[in-house]
Write an enzyme that holds these catalytic residues in place. Structure first.
Site, PDB file in Angstrom:
ATOM      1  N   GLU A   1      -5.742   8.414  10.981  1.00 46.66           N
ATOM      2  CA  GLU A   1      -4.298   8.509  11.247  1.00 46.66           C
ATOM      3  C   GLU A   1      -4.000   9.308  12.515  1.00 46.66           C
ATOM      4  OE1 GLU A   1      -2.092   9.371   7.660  1.00 46.66           O
ATOM      5  OE2 GLU A   1      -2.428   7.292   7.056  1.00 46.66           O
TER       6      GLU A   1
ATOM      7  N   CYS B   1      -3.848  -1.088  -2.002  1.00 53.31           N
ATOM      8  CA  CYS B   1      -3.906   0.362  -2.178  1.00 53.31           C
ATOM      9  C   CYS B   1      -5.017   0.659  -3.186  1.00 53.31           C
ATOM     10  CB  CYS B   1      -2.563   0.856  -2.707  1.00 53.31           C
ATOM     11  SG  CYS B   1      -2.587   2.583  -3.236  1.00 53.31           S
TER      12      CYS B   1
ATOM     13  N   CYS C   1     -11.873   2.524   0.842  1.00 50.39           N
ATOM     14  CA  CYS C   1     -10.528   2.980   1.220  1.00 50.39           C
ATOM     15  C   CYS C   1     -10.128   2.102   2.387  1.00 50.39           C
ATOM     16  CB  CYS C   1     -10.565   4.455   1.634  1.00 50.39           C
ATOM     17  SG  CYS C   1      -9.071   5.007   2.494  1.00 50.39           S
TER      18      CYS C   1
ATOM     19  N   HIS D   1      -8.385   2.537   4.884  1.00 47.17           N
ATOM     20  CA  HIS D   1      -8.398   3.134   6.227  1.00 47.17           C
ATOM     21  C   HIS D   1      -9.775   3.019   6.891  1.00 47.17           C
ATOM     22  CE1 HIS D   1      -4.636   5.196   5.190  1.00 47.17           C
ATOM     23  NE2 HIS D   1      -4.540   5.623   6.433  1.00 47.17           N
TER      24      HIS D   1
ATOM     25  N   ASP E   1       0.878  -1.172   0.000  1.00 52.56           N
ATOM     26  CA  ASP E   1       0.000   0.000   0.000  1.00 52.56           C
ATOM     27  C   ASP E   1       0.913   1.218   0.000  1.00 52.56           C
ATOM     28  OD1 ASP E   1      -2.203   1.700   0.269  1.00 52.56           O
ATOM     29  OD2 ASP E   1      -2.172   1.608   2.451  1.00 52.56           O
ATOM     30  N   SER E   2       0.347   2.381  -0.316  1.00 51.55           N
ATOM     31  CA  SER E   2       1.145   3.605  -0.263  1.00 51.55           C
ATOM     32  C   SER E   2       1.513   3.959   1.184  1.00 51.55           C
ATOM     33  CB  SER E   2       0.376   4.763  -0.890  1.00 51.55           C
ATOM     34  OG  SER E   2      -0.857   4.934  -0.236  1.00 51.55           O
TER      35      SER E   2
END
Lengths: 271, 271
Positions: B154, B73, B188, B190, B10-11
């Site tokens: 995050e 990703c 996504c 996240h 993933d990035s």
């Protein structure tokens, strides 16, 4: 007298708060701005990489024949305190955002307690605290990283009535209230967009110092001293360049600067 | 039977939700994960640059002798639908996060109304809507970019009781409630960290589809079909690599995976 433009760069759009202030205090100056939006954020990169990017940004502005380069990027301002980024450059006048804000804060505080808020990279670097200690070792500095403030600004949560911004500002600034700072440095060029919320949470007795605004004032003083202000009488032109999509940049620029005449172009920095 | 590791990239850290799911459903598999944290985010870069980065990520995993590469990703998954990134690679099994989620959502919906949430880049690319239309043109798709969700995750605003996350989720998901979607794709990697808040805002009748979870299931099915599952009986090893600071990555990894045995190393991708 010098009618060349003032050059300003940042890793993204945040430096536009600095541009807004330059235009407010020197409306007749031409301004060329570069936002390196294809490589934003700089704060997470290594110091060598940041210095390399900054030198490319400076060279780009040099090619636009600017009389001064204002580093409106907190990360680059911090790096340039120890790594030379203007060496070999023909630009004679330049400045960053840290020292002018520190000087203003040291003048403003009455109880010798200054707070600094910024991105995690800026706070980790301790550049503001170090610069304050250098000129006023008696001042107690409280620093706090506010990582949510940039996404809040970039996604439009800037109204003073916004509940989300208020909750997050209360959380971040609690330590500043506990430490009774009477002066707070907004050590990231995005933060003036949240000035109303931050001001309400901190209360009336606290002076907010915007690093971008102080950098703009220091730039004017430097140009004045060097007798390099423009003698033009009409409104200066505003040329904006970005390294990623112009459309995205245009949206952001409007949020930062309001509706003003400006040209926006995409440019390439690959060297 | 194949005892080589499963490779995942993933990035940044988001793909770790996918790793968590792989470990839940295939606890004995070894996993090698690469998070390209020095170049995160990919979503703002050009398609050529994203493809170039992805090929470097794949080569890195190949050197670790993986039996499969899972693209965790969203941005790369979207790019690889039209740009070949595995050409010239020795990896035989690979997959992205879009198709498995779309298949699961099409199976789950009863009223033929599916919602998709993701980063601005993912939503702009319309990759989920296109993939849904391809297999079920009768389904009405409502898509919404949720740019604040990644910064919220995050920065730790993931508790179901968190007021900030709740306010922002209510704002973003209002259109999904208006459109009466009964299935929502978390497009996504996240977003599963906000699953509790999203679930509460959407209400009980709505099925949440996590793109990372579905990708992990599709990976297991593919390995099973190819008779390439491990025959190891003990817990598999977890090797994590990142391209920026290991310390920052370790903090994030713990938030995503909890306290588990893992090794974390910094690596370089400059080729």
């Amino acid at each position: 007298m010098n009618n060349s433009a003032i050059g300003v760069f940042d890793s993204g759009v945040g430096g536009l708060t600095c541009v807004g202030e330059l235009r407010r205090i020197m409306p007749c100056e031409n301004i060329v701005y570069l936002g390196d939006t294809a490589r934003v954020p700089y704060g997470t990169k290594s110091r060598d990489t940041i210095a390399h990017y900054a030198r490319q940004d400076i060279r780009f502005l040099e090619r636009h024949d600017v009389k001064m380069v204002l580093v409106a990027c907190g990360t680059v301002s911090s790096v340039m305190m120890t790594v030379p980024i203007f060496e070999g450059s023909s630009v004679r006048a330049f400045g960053g955002v840290i020292e002018p804000a520190v000087e203003a804060a040291c003048k403003a505080t009455r109880n010798c307690r200054i707070g600094v808020i910024g991105t995690p990279a800026t706070i980790r670097s301790e550049c503001y605290a170090d610069a304050i200690k250098k000129i006023r070792p008696d001042i107690r500095v409280t620093a706090k990283a506010c990582p949510m403030f940039v996404p809040l600004v970039e996604n439009g949560y800037t109204s003073p009535q916004d509940k989300v911004s208020r909750l997050i500002a209360e959380e971040y600034l609690e330590v500043m209230r506990e430490e009774q700072v009477d002066t707070l440095i907004l050590g990231c060029t995005h933060y003036p967009m949240l000035e109303a919320v931050i001001g309400e949470v901190m209360g009336e007795g606290v002076t907010l110092i915007s690093s971008g605004r102080e950098a703009a004032r220091a730039a004017r003083d430097a140009l004045e001293k060097a007798d390099a202000l423009t003698d033009r009488r009409e409104k200066g032109a505003l040329e904006l360049y970005c390294t990623d999509s112009e459309e995205l940049f245009a949206e952001n620029a409007a949020a930062f600067l309001g509706k003003v005449d400006m040209s926006i172009s995409k440019c390439s920095l690959t060297i």
